[in-house]
Design an enzyme around this catalytic site. Structure first.
Site, PDB file in Angstrom:
ATOM      1  N   HIS A  62       0.812  -1.208   0.000  1.00  0.00           N
ATOM      2  CA  HIS A  62       0.000   0.000   0.000  1.00  0.00           C
ATOM      3  C   HIS A  62       0.853   1.269   0.000  1.00  0.00           C
ATOM      4  CE1 HIS A  62      -4.187   0.748  -0.133  1.00  0.00           C
ATOM      5  NE2 HIS A  62      -4.445   0.984   1.137  1.00  0.00           N
ATOM      6  N   ASN A  72      -6.845   6.413   4.243  1.00  0.00           N
ATOM      7  CA  ASN A  72      -8.275   6.661   3.998  1.00  0.00           C
ATOM      8  C   ASN A  72      -8.696   8.102   4.287  1.00  0.00           C
ATOM      9  OD1 ASN A  72      -7.974   6.431   6.745  1.00  0.00           O
ATOM     10  ND2 ASN A  72      -9.796   5.179   7.071  1.00  0.00           N
ATOM     11  N   ASP A 119      -0.866   2.203  -5.363  1.00  0.00           N
ATOM     12  CA  ASP A 119      -0.896   0.775  -5.667  1.00  0.00           C
ATOM     13  C   ASP A 119      -2.226   0.430  -6.342  1.00  0.00           C
ATOM     14  OD1 ASP A 119      -1.883   1.498  -2.961  1.00  0.00           O
ATOM     15  OD2 ASP A 119      -2.503  -0.594  -2.869  1.00  0.00           O
ATOM     16  N   ASN A 140      -8.919   3.215  -0.973  1.00  0.00           N
ATOM     17  CA  ASN A 140      -9.381   4.194   0.012  1.00  0.00           C
ATOM     18  C   ASN A 140      -8.715   5.558  -0.131  1.00  0.00           C
ATOM     19  OD1 ASN A 140     -11.275   2.553   1.248  1.00  0.00           O
ATOM     20  ND2 ASN A 140      -9.779   1.640   2.619  1.00  0.00           N
TER      21      ASN A 140
END
Length: 200
Positions: A28, A81, A106, A127
């Site tokens: 991520h 997020n 990603d 997110n």
């Protein structure tokens, strides 16, 4: 898609990731990896932004002279997020048109190491993109770095928050370098040229 740009404004290149050493090598966090490499090329180091929960570095990319472009590199420090708040604050502070914002992130639906560049579109469940789109609309550029799908029955959330596998790490530096090249090409030569050179 109509794109409103301003040659006098910088580009805002945002590497998406989560802050803290525990996340540093997660799939991520590949956006942070690309941003760090670009910072090294510029020859500067990230500093805490005065107006946003982010680390920033101002500089230029591309060839010396009129072909170079002013950029603000950013790493939101808000967790993935909630990326939209810091990115929007930086966009407004530096007076960057949304079409000159680039999110490096990603992407599950692309094989590991494959790049795809595009302007606008959906968030595909990501997110960080979801938060950015909610905050400022979808008309920003994306440099999508493929990480592939989770193996077997592994949950997506677990997969993206795991470090790259040993076999992947052998090639990771090469692919991160290529993604940084793609960002520079996008900013200095435009989306069409960057797509033709780096979309695979």
């Amino acid at each position: 898609m109509q794109m409103t740009t301003d040659p006098g404004a910088p580009w805002l290149v945002v590497g998406l990731g989560n802050p803290g050493p525990g996340y540093a090598m997660n799939r991520h966090n590949v956006g942070f990896m690309v941003a760090d490499l670009l910072a090294g090329r510029i020859g500067g180091s990230f500093k805490r932004a005065a107006k946003a929960q982010a680390q920033v570095l101002e500089g230029r990319v591309g060839p010396m002279g009129p072909g170079s472009r002013r950029v603000v590199l950013a790493k939101p420090m808000s967790y993935m997020n909630l990326s939209g708040g810091p990115v929007t604050a930086l966009r407004d502070f530096y007076k960057v048109p949304t079409a000159q914002v680039v999110a490096v992130h990603d992407e599950l639906d692309i094989d590991f190491g494959t790049l795809r560049l595009k302007l606008g579109g959906g968030d595909n469940g990501h997110n960080g993109l979801k938060s950015m789109t909610k905050a400022m609309g979808a008309d920003y550029h994306r440099v999508r770095f493929g990480i592939g799908r989770p193996p077997g029955r592994m949950q997506v959330a677990d997969f993206v928050l795991k470090d790259f596998a040993t076999a992947e790490r052998k090639e990771l530096d090469y692919f991160v370098d290529r993604a940084a090249d793609a960002v520079e090409c996008l900013v200095t030569e435009g989306l069409e040229r960057a797509q033709s050179a780096y979309n695979s």
